[in-house]
Enzyme design. Structure first.
Site, PDB file in Angstrom:
ATOM      1  N   TYR A  13      81.252  92.736  58.431  1.00 13.94           N
ATOM      2  CA  TYR A  13      81.000  91.964  57.222  1.00 13.94           C
ATOM      3  C   TYR A  13      79.597  92.265  56.710  1.00 13.94           C
ATOM      4  O   TYR A  13      78.599  91.935  57.348  1.00 13.94           O
ATOM      5  CB  TYR A  13      81.158  90.470  57.479  1.00 13.94           C
ATOM      6  CG  TYR A  13      82.563  90.029  57.845  1.00 13.94           C
ATOM      7  CD1 TYR A  13      83.674  90.839  57.590  1.00 13.94           C
ATOM      8  CD2 TYR A  13      82.797  88.797  58.438  1.00 13.94           C
ATOM      9  CE1 TYR A  13      84.955  90.428  57.927  1.00 13.94           C
ATOM     10  CE2 TYR A  13      84.080  88.376  58.771  1.00 13.94           C
ATOM     11  CZ  TYR A  13      85.155  89.211  58.519  1.00 13.94           C
ATOM     12  OH  TYR A  13      86.428  88.800  58.856  1.00 13.94           O
TER      13      TYR A  13
ATOM     14  N   SER B 117      92.344  83.840  55.449  1.00 13.53           N
ATOM     15  CA  SER B 117      92.781  83.822  54.048  1.00 13.53           C
ATOM     16  C   SER B 117      93.828  82.748  53.755  1.00 13.53           C
ATOM     17  O   SER B 117      94.850  83.025  53.123  1.00 13.53           O
ATOM     18  CB  SER B 117      93.315  85.208  53.655  1.00 13.53           C
ATOM     19  OG  SER B 117      93.237  85.411  52.262  1.00 13.53           O
TER      20      SER B 117
ATOM     21  N   LEU C  28      94.848  80.874  45.597  1.00  6.47           N
ATOM     22  CA  LEU C  28      95.215  79.462  45.687  1.00  6.47           C
ATOM     23  C   LEU C  28      94.016  78.539  45.512  1.00  6.47           C
ATOM     24  O   LEU C  28      94.073  77.364  45.864  1.00  6.47           O
ATOM     25  CB  LEU C  28      95.889  79.196  47.036  1.00  6.47           C
ATOM     26  CG  LEU C  28      97.184  79.985  47.260  1.00  6.47           C
ATOM     27  CD1 LEU C  28      97.604  79.940  48.728  1.00  6.47           C
ATOM     28  CD2 LEU C  28      98.297  79.451  46.363  1.00  6.47           C
TER      29      LEU C  28
END
Length: 348
Positions: free
Chosen positions: A57, A213, A220
């Site tokens: 990341y 997720s 969403l």
């Protein structure tokens, strides 16, 4: 708010039903380190005691930010998870060994993660993706040695298909290795494929699950319901076009399902984001859903899901929009088996 902590598999470790994911801390999302630390502090103050990151990341920057936040005397209260597998080599790929699930890479990269996280141990060290070229016993052997050395407390997998989850359990038993205590699969209202086999396999073997997720990569979050922005305009769309490109029919179906789920949430009197998170955390196989806020506002909107549960009638109506065990877009399964992606591997 009162939080009911859950068992992480059969370890006896208690974790909050929401896990703070740090993927958006750093160059991939929020580049303001102090702001990211404020998000971490706010989550811990709210009762979240579980943080998940990965070496890849923002090429280690996320781990460094988490390390800074926990260095202020909060390390002991956190169940800290990170991951290894993805490439950390040069952009031109000159060092092919800075990648994968080999003993060589795992032992080397753990030391780098410990340094970036400013800690002496990792609570949960996870293999980020399967590696067909590496024997699972090689991987489990390396991880077992790290546990025995006191540098890692527990080990886990991420985005493994069901058969590899079972293979890892049997290999650990047969060879006397440490076993994976949890799996981190993709799971959301729009990506329910893991309900068919991964979640039942985890329940069978007493493996915790910490889905990534749960908001479908932002689908969403509620932001795409106004008719203004589209998923294709998001930052993630640049990184994962197969999951966001609106010229792909499956993504058009995702947008239609998102609108229908939004209407259902309105009828139930709750925000779509809370419906989505409560759906994931409400599955009996799920330990904690990984949220990945980029701002304090995003975090606050997601913390409210800790107080939500969905009744059976509402769950039945969700099933009518997205069928159980189905990914609206197959690209949302998170890992593409190479023998499906390359014809030479299935026809030679």
């Amino acid at each position: 708010m009162a939080i009911e902590y859950r068992n992480l598999g059969r370890t006896g470790v208690k974790v909050s039903p929401l896990c703070l994911g740090a993927m958006m801390f750093g160059a991939w999302g929020n580049t303001d380190h102090e702001d990211c630390i404020r998000i971490i502090d706010r989550a811990l103050d709210a009762g979240i005691n579980f943080i998940d990151t990965a070496d890849v990341y923002s090429r280690g920057e996320s781990e460094e930010i988490v390390g800074k936040a926990l260095s202020k005397g909060r390390r002991e209260q956190v169940v800290l998870a990170t991951k290894v597998h993805g490439t950390m080599g040069d952009a031109d790929g000159r060092d092919p060994n800075k990648f994968g699930n080999s003993r060589r890479w795992i032992t080397q990269e753990l030391e780098n993660s410990l340094r970036r996280l400013n800690t002496d141990w990792i609570d949960l060290y996870q293999i980020h993706r399967p590696e067909p070229d590496t024997d699972i016993d090689e991987t489990l052997g390396a991880l077992s040695d790290l546990v025995r050395a006191g540098k890692v407390r527990y080990i886990g997998s991420s985005t493994f298909p069901a058969y590899q989850i079972v293979e890892a359990q049997w290999t650990a038993q047969a060879r006397g290795r440490e076993r994976f205590v949890c799996e981190q699969p993709p799971y959301s209202l729009l990506a329910r494929g893991v309900e068919a086999d991964v979640l039942p396999a985890c329940q069978k073997y007493g493996i915790g699950t910490i889905p990534w997720s749960p908001l479908g990569g932002g689908w969403l979050s509620g932001r795409y319901r106004s008719g203004g922005d589209t998923p294709a305009s998001s930052r993630r769309a640049q990184m994962l076009p197969a999951r966001f490109d609106m010229s792909i029919p499956a993504n058009q179906r995702k947008l239609e399902a998102t609108h229908a789920l939004g209407e259902l949430a309105d009828q139930a009197g709750l925000p779509l984001i809370e419906l989505a998170l409560a759906f994931v955390t409400g599955h009996p196989a799920v330990t904690a859903a990984i949220i990945g806020p980029r701002t304090l506002e995003q975090l606050d909107s997601q913390l409210l899901a800790l107080e939500r549960s969905l009744d059976p009638d509402l769950l039945d109506r969700i099933d009518q929009i997205v069928a159980p065990g189905v990914n609206v877009n197959p690209n949302d399964r998170g890992w593409e088996p190479p023998w499906l992606a390359h014809s030479s591997l299935r026809r030679r």
